[in-house]
Design a protein around this motif. Structure first.
Motif, PDB file in Angstrom:
ATOM      1  N   ARG A   1     -33.386  46.996  18.223  1.00 61.39           N
ATOM      2  CA  ARG A   1     -33.452  48.452  18.069  1.00 61.39           C
ATOM      3  C   ARG A   1     -34.102  48.906  16.771  1.00 61.39           C
ATOM      4  O   ARG A   1     -34.425  50.097  16.647  1.00 61.39           O
TER       5      ARG A   1
ATOM      6  N   ASP B   1     -38.329  54.177  21.361  1.00 60.96           N
ATOM      7  CA  ASP B   1     -36.918  54.361  21.004  1.00 60.96           C
ATOM      8  C   ASP B   1     -36.504  53.532  19.794  1.00 60.96           C
ATOM      9  O   ASP B   1     -35.318  53.432  19.467  1.00 60.96           O
ATOM     10  N   ASP B   2     -37.450  52.933  19.090  1.00 66.42           N
ATOM     11  CA  ASP B   2     -37.123  52.150  17.904  1.00 66.42           C
ATOM     12  C   ASP B   2     -36.573  53.034  16.787  1.00 66.42           C
ATOM     13  O   ASP B   2     -37.014  54.170  16.592  1.00 66.42           O
TER      14      ASP B   2
ATOM     15  N   GLU C   1     -25.319  47.060  13.442  1.00 68.21           N
ATOM     16  CA  GLU C   1     -25.769  47.576  14.737  1.00 68.21           C
ATOM     17  C   GLU C   1     -24.682  47.441  15.800  1.00 68.21           C
ATOM     18  O   GLU C   1     -24.483  48.332  16.630  1.00 68.21           O
TER      19      GLU C   1
ATOM     20  N   TYR D   1     -27.852  54.327  12.331  1.00 70.35           N
ATOM     21  CA  TYR D   1     -27.080  53.921  13.501  1.00 70.35           C
ATOM     22  C   TYR D   1     -26.002  54.950  13.853  1.00 70.35           C
ATOM     23  O   TYR D   1     -25.302  54.793  14.844  1.00 70.35           O
TER      24      TYR D   1
END
Length: 322
Positions: free
Chosen positions: A124, A143-144, A171, A197
């Motif tokens: 991610r 979506d990174d 994460e 996050y």
């Protein structure tokens, strides 16, 4: 500008007196290369990614230093050799030989940047140096989560195994609104990752006052408000540290420390006071040969090890306060 580079071969015991002698001859800075392991006090001052201590295989040492190439190198070498001869009369200085070469002037602070490029740290998250554009990175996904980073003089590009392990643990465990305590925050990369996050607030503390400006700059580059990521200089292990004494206890959902095993061990006994019941302590910077000692210290401090992840020779522990 060009410089004359001097390499002097000696032994460990003679480096101090030779360094002093060189300063008397006008040398303003030196570099010593030896096989002497770091002392405990030295380790406590190094909140950085480091490799395991070298194994001492011999007593040899190298002293490197530089002089302006316009100076007479031959005459300077003669004066150094004369000084070494005087030292050799009452102590062992090893080989005492000198090699001379010429080197171009370099921007030592910034030259490393040519080796630091955008890379993926997890499925991610992507780490991007501030001087690169995402258009140069072929692996980008819409979506990174992207972190822009310029560590400056602070530790934390995200490329070291220990940093990757910590980011992976964050994460997995950061939930929206959480409070994060980042001990030895360096460049601020772990706090920035936690906020991206979804963490509601992060507090970063570092013993190195020179790291703080880089941390603030990285926070601002990533568009994170100062009240969402607070930064302070202090030493949590020093009971007399006035700044560290101001930190509120029992309020953090996750404490993360990517430091060194020999710092994490004493930190384990005090970090629990800052963490909520059932909160997490994520720690890395732990070489495999020290992993058992760190695990023992964490468990003895009232934590349950939930997960141990590895990358190469490095460990990361995720532990729950019980």
């Amino acid at each position: 500008m060009k410089w004359t580079s001097y390499t002097l071969h000696t032994i460990n015991e003679a480096t101090d007196i030779i360094s002093y002698t060189l300063s008397e001859l006008g040398v303003e800075g030196i570099e010593i290369e030896d096989n002497v392991p770091l002392t405990e006090d030295e380790k406590k001052q190094m909140f950085v990614d480091i490799l395991p201590d070298p194994i001492a295989t011999d007593n040899k040492a190298i002293i490197r230093f530089y002089k302006d190439s316009t100076e007479d190198a031959e005459a300077f070498v003669v004066s150094v050799k004369e000084a070494l001869s005087e030292l050799a009369e009452f102590m062992d200085i090893g080989e005492g030989t000198i090699e001379v070469s010429e080197t171009a002037d370099k921007d030592w602070i910034n030259n490393w940047k040519e080796f630091f490029h955008t890379f993926r740290v997890t499925d991610r998250m992507v780490i991007k140096p501030t001087w690169e554009d995402m258009s140069s990175y072929d692996g980008y996904k819409e979506d990174d989560i992207v972190i822009s980073i310029d560590p400056g003089t602070a530790f934390g590009t995200g490329s070291h195994d220990t940093t990757k392990l910590c980011i992976g643990a964050l994460e997995k465990n950061v939930k929206p609104g959480m409070d994060i305590f980042d001990v030895g925050c360096g460049s601020g990369i772990l706090s920035i990752a936690a906020v991206k996050y979804g963490a509601g607030h992060a507090l970063g503390i570092d013993i190195d006052k020179y790291a703080i400006p880089s941390t603030i700059e990285n926070r601002d580059i990533n568009g994170i408000d100062a009240d969402k990521f607070e930064i302070m200089c202090g030493n949590l292990l020093d009971e007399t540290d006035e700044e560290a004494a101001k930190i509120e206890k029992g309020i953090y959902d996750i404490a993360v420390a990517n430091i060194l095993a020999d710092v994490i061990i004493p930190l384990s006994s005090i970090i629990g006071a800052y963490i909520k019941p059932d909160g997490l302590f994520i720690s890395s910077g732990i070489i495999n040969t020290a992993a058992d000692r760190v695990k023992t210290a964490i468990e003895a401090a009232g934590f349950e090890i939930l997960e141990a992840t590895t990358s190469g020779e490095w460990y990361c522990f995720t532990a729950r306060k019980v």
